[in-house]
Design a protein around this motif. Structure first.
Motif: not given
Length: 128
Positions: A21-29, A74-80, A82-95
């Motif tokens: 589910g988290a990876l699907v959420a990160m996947t570009p439209d 592009p999925a990783n860019i979208k994750h960053a 769009e500030h997708l919250v996908l625990p346990p991955v932090p939503d921080s530019w440090w990550y």
């Protein structure tokens, strides 16, 4: 290097099934059939990683891993972005910052480990 890449990709394969589910959420439209793509690319990662251990397949598997790493950027860019919250991955530019910056390094690692490139550590430098 190849065994480390295999371990990295095997972990990715597991993630594709444990965090679908988290990876699907990160996947570009613009990606069709997101869930199917996520589920199919997990075993693909594992197969390519195993291919690195087969001398006859090594070079092509390294090239395909590098292409795959670029394709999922592009999925990783979208994750960053769009500030997708996908625990346990932090939503921080440090990550996200290091993760995005390391994508080309991971692609190079695949190519170098597969002996598709030797830069910057040329094995057989010609005298100039």
């Amino acid at each position: 290097m190849r065994l480390a890449m295999l371990a990295f990709l095997a972990g990715g394969c597991v993630l594709h099934f444990r965090a679908t589910g988290a990876l699907v959420a990160m996947t570009p439209d613009w990606v069709p059939w997101k869930r199917a793509v996520v589920l199919a690319t997990g075993p693909l990662e594992l197969a390519l990683g195993l291919g690195l251990l087969v001398p006859r397949l090594r070079r092509w598997c390294g090239i395909l891993i590098a292409a795959y790493v670029v394709a999922v950027w592009p999925a990783n860019i979208k994750h960053a972005v769009e500030h997708l919250v996908l625990p346990p991955v932090p939503d921080s530019w440090w990550y996200h910052g290091p993760r995005l910056a390391l994508q080309p390094v991971i692609a190079w690692w695949a190519l170098y480990g597969a002996e598709a490139v030797d830069w910057p550590f040329a094995r057989n430098r010609r005298p100039e």
